[in-house]
Design a protein around this motif. Structure first.
Motif, PDB file in Angstrom:
ATOM      1  N   LYS A  41       9.583  10.559  45.597  1.00 35.24           N
ATOM      2  CA  LYS A  41      10.280   9.116  46.291  1.00 35.24           C
ATOM      3  C   LYS A  41      10.433   8.434  44.721  1.00 35.24           C
ATOM      4  O   LYS A  41       9.992   8.695  43.580  1.00 35.24           O
ATOM      5  CB  LYS A  41       9.307   8.689  46.685  1.00 35.24           C
ATOM      6  N   ASP A  42      11.350   7.556  44.876  1.00 36.06           N
ATOM      7  CA  ASP A  42      11.812   6.463  43.588  1.00 36.06           C
ATOM      8  C   ASP A  42      10.564   5.920  43.325  1.00 36.06           C
ATOM      9  O   ASP A  42       9.907   5.373  44.435  1.00 36.06           O
ATOM     10  CB  ASP A  42      12.995   5.884  44.147  1.00 36.06           C
ATOM     11  N   ARG A  43      10.348   5.771  42.030  1.00 34.38           N
ATOM     12  CA  ARG A  43       9.029   5.096  41.535  1.00 34.38           C
ATOM     13  C   ARG A  43       9.471   3.405  41.662  1.00 34.38           C
ATOM     14  O   ARG A  43       9.690   2.724  40.672  1.00 34.38           O
ATOM     15  CB  ARG A  43       8.682   5.556  40.065  1.00 34.38           C
ATOM     16  N   ARG A  44       9.212   2.702  42.718  1.00 33.80           N
ATOM     17  CA  ARG A  44       9.452   1.343  42.673  1.00 33.80           C
ATOM     18  C   ARG A  44       8.314   0.599  41.944  1.00 33.80           C
ATOM     19  O   ARG A  44       8.489  -0.829  41.582  1.00 33.80           O
ATOM     20  CB  ARG A  44       9.473   0.840  43.985  1.00 33.80           C
ATOM     21  N   TRP A  45       7.181   1.271  41.711  1.00 32.40           N
ATOM     22  CA  TRP A  45       6.130   0.431  41.224  1.00 32.40           C
ATOM     23  C   TRP A  45       6.245   0.363  39.502  1.00 32.40           C
ATOM     24  O   TRP A  45       5.378  -0.150  39.101  1.00 32.40           O
ATOM     25  CB  TRP A  45       4.782   1.306  41.158  1.00 32.40           C
ATOM     26  N   LEU A  46       7.353   0.959  39.171  1.00 29.21           N
ATOM     27  CA  LEU A  46       7.511   1.267  37.511  1.00 29.21           C
ATOM     28  C   LEU A  46       7.582  -0.230  36.696  1.00 29.21           C
ATOM     29  O   LEU A  46       6.667  -0.209  35.840  1.00 29.21           O
ATOM     30  CB  LEU A  46       8.843   1.811  37.342  1.00 29.21           C
TER      31      LEU A  46
END
Length: 386
Positions: free
Chosen positions: A105-110
């Motif tokens: 999944k895309d790393r939205r936490w970056l």
């Protein structure tokens, strides 16, 4: 086994759950470095999918050590080990052929964990570094480290006095001194940008596109590379891929002779998320050393990867271990599990200074199956001295 383990976790939860960061309000997630979902009541363990800031008892640590020792007691035959190193790109290429862009999944936490990826954060660091250097150089004028016309600190830019439209790149293998003005004629992508990021081992772009969509309309540029041609093609085929702010290319960071499409000391940030663990431990130091030469002075290396005794290490079967804490999965891809001390040695030997070096221990919960898994990740930030 999983059910038995989850029950024992619940019984002993009050003993092993601690939190390393005290917050005034558990409802607010701190900007950095980690989350704030703290399990204070063991009976609530299945209310959420993840709990933060978990510490283990000595008993927990010893049980994990024994499990890792057991699953590495029978190792892969030496005659088979080399292929997982020499053919690593093929195994990952096959992985992306099978899974395409559906596996991660895309790393939205970056940007919560790594605000250094934001240009404004880098500019603040650079300004502070310049001020400190000016004072150190000359308490009155600070002139020895500054550009006489602009007053900007020049040691952060490998190409001094360069106009924003100049995009010159030194000829391959030609040495560039920190104070040398580059006047050769090879252009490089992103040369116009004042803030440059490189993600190594970008895969299909799960970090790339959150970054690209954030740095648009800024004076920033993202480079991303992977040694899997299929992964890079998937990045380029993505509807959000934009050559104006991003350059994706095939590159094997383990090959010393392979050149990058930008000059040394030209990057503000290098990002490595779950990538160094896939490299043979004997190659890691050389890789980090080489990558660090591309950081500007004051630039940062951001690292997130697997920690020692993570759940995924303990579930390996006997016969999958290549060397200490280094395993091959069923699909041929490999993974190493780090300690804080190893991470620190890796980056400090490359000449970088520690900003942050954390062991991130969490409880990951499968609420449907009532299974609790102990996750261990490393999260670190190291700076190239100014």
């Amino acid at each position: 086994m999983h059910k038995q383990w989850s029950i024992s976790v619940l019984k002993r939860a009050s003993a092993f759950i601690r939190f390393s960061v005290r917050l005034k309000s558990t409802n607010a997630r701190p900007a950095a470095p980690l989350g704030s979902r703290i399990l204070t009541n063991p009976e609530d363990v299945f209310k959420h999918n993840m709990w933060d800031h978990v510490q283990w008892t000595e008993e927990d640590q010893e049980a994990a050590r024994q499990k890792a020792e057991e699953n590495s007691s029978i190792r892969l035959p030496s005659t088979e080990q080399d292929k997982f190193d020499t053919d690593a790109s093929q195994y990952w290429d096959q992985f992306y052929e099978v899974h395409q862009d559906k596996f991660f999944k895309d790393r939205r936490w970056l940007f919560l964990e790594f605000p250094e990826l934001l240009p404004s954060s880098a500019e603040k660091r650079r300004t502070n570094a310049c001020l400190s250097h000016q004072v150190a150089a000359d308490p009155v004028s600070g002139s020895s480290h500054t550009d006489g016309e602009t007053g900007h600190c020049r040691h952060n830019d490998p190409i001094q006095h360069r106009r924003k439209t100049d995009t010159f790149f030194p000829q391959e293998n030609a040495p560039v001194e920190p104070n040398e003005t580059v006047t050769r004629t090879s252009f490089f992508p992103g040369g116009h940008a004042s803030f440059r990021i490189l993600e190594v081992g970008c895969g299909v772009g799960n970090s790339v596109f959150p970054i690209v969509n954030t740095i648009k309309n800024t004076d920033s540029f993202l480079y991303c590379c992977d040694f899997s041609p299929r992964a890079i093609q998937l990045v380029k085929d993505h509807p959000d891929y934009d050559e104006a702010v991003c350059h994706a290319f095939v590159h094997d960071i383990c090959v010393e002779a392979a050149s990058f499409p930008f000059p040394p000391q030209s990057l503000d940030v290098i990002l490595a998320v779950f990538v160094l663990s896939s490299i043979h431990p004997q190659r890691m130091q050389r890789v980090v050393n080489q990558l660090s030469t591309y950081l500007k002075h004051g630039g940062v290396f951001l690292f997130r990867d697997y920690g020692r005794y993570d759940f995924s290490q303990l579930r390996f079967k006997k016969g999958r271990c290549i060397s200490d804490n280094f395993y091959t999965r069923g699909d041929g891809t490999c993974v190493y599990f780090f300690t804080k001390e190893e991470v620190h040695d890796l980056f400090s030997k490359a000449g970088l200074e520690e900003i942050q070096n954390l062991e991130d221990k969490r409880l990951q919960v499968n609420r449907g199956k009532k299974v609790v898994m102990r996750r261990v990740w490393m999260q670190s930030k190291y700076r190239k001295p100014s």
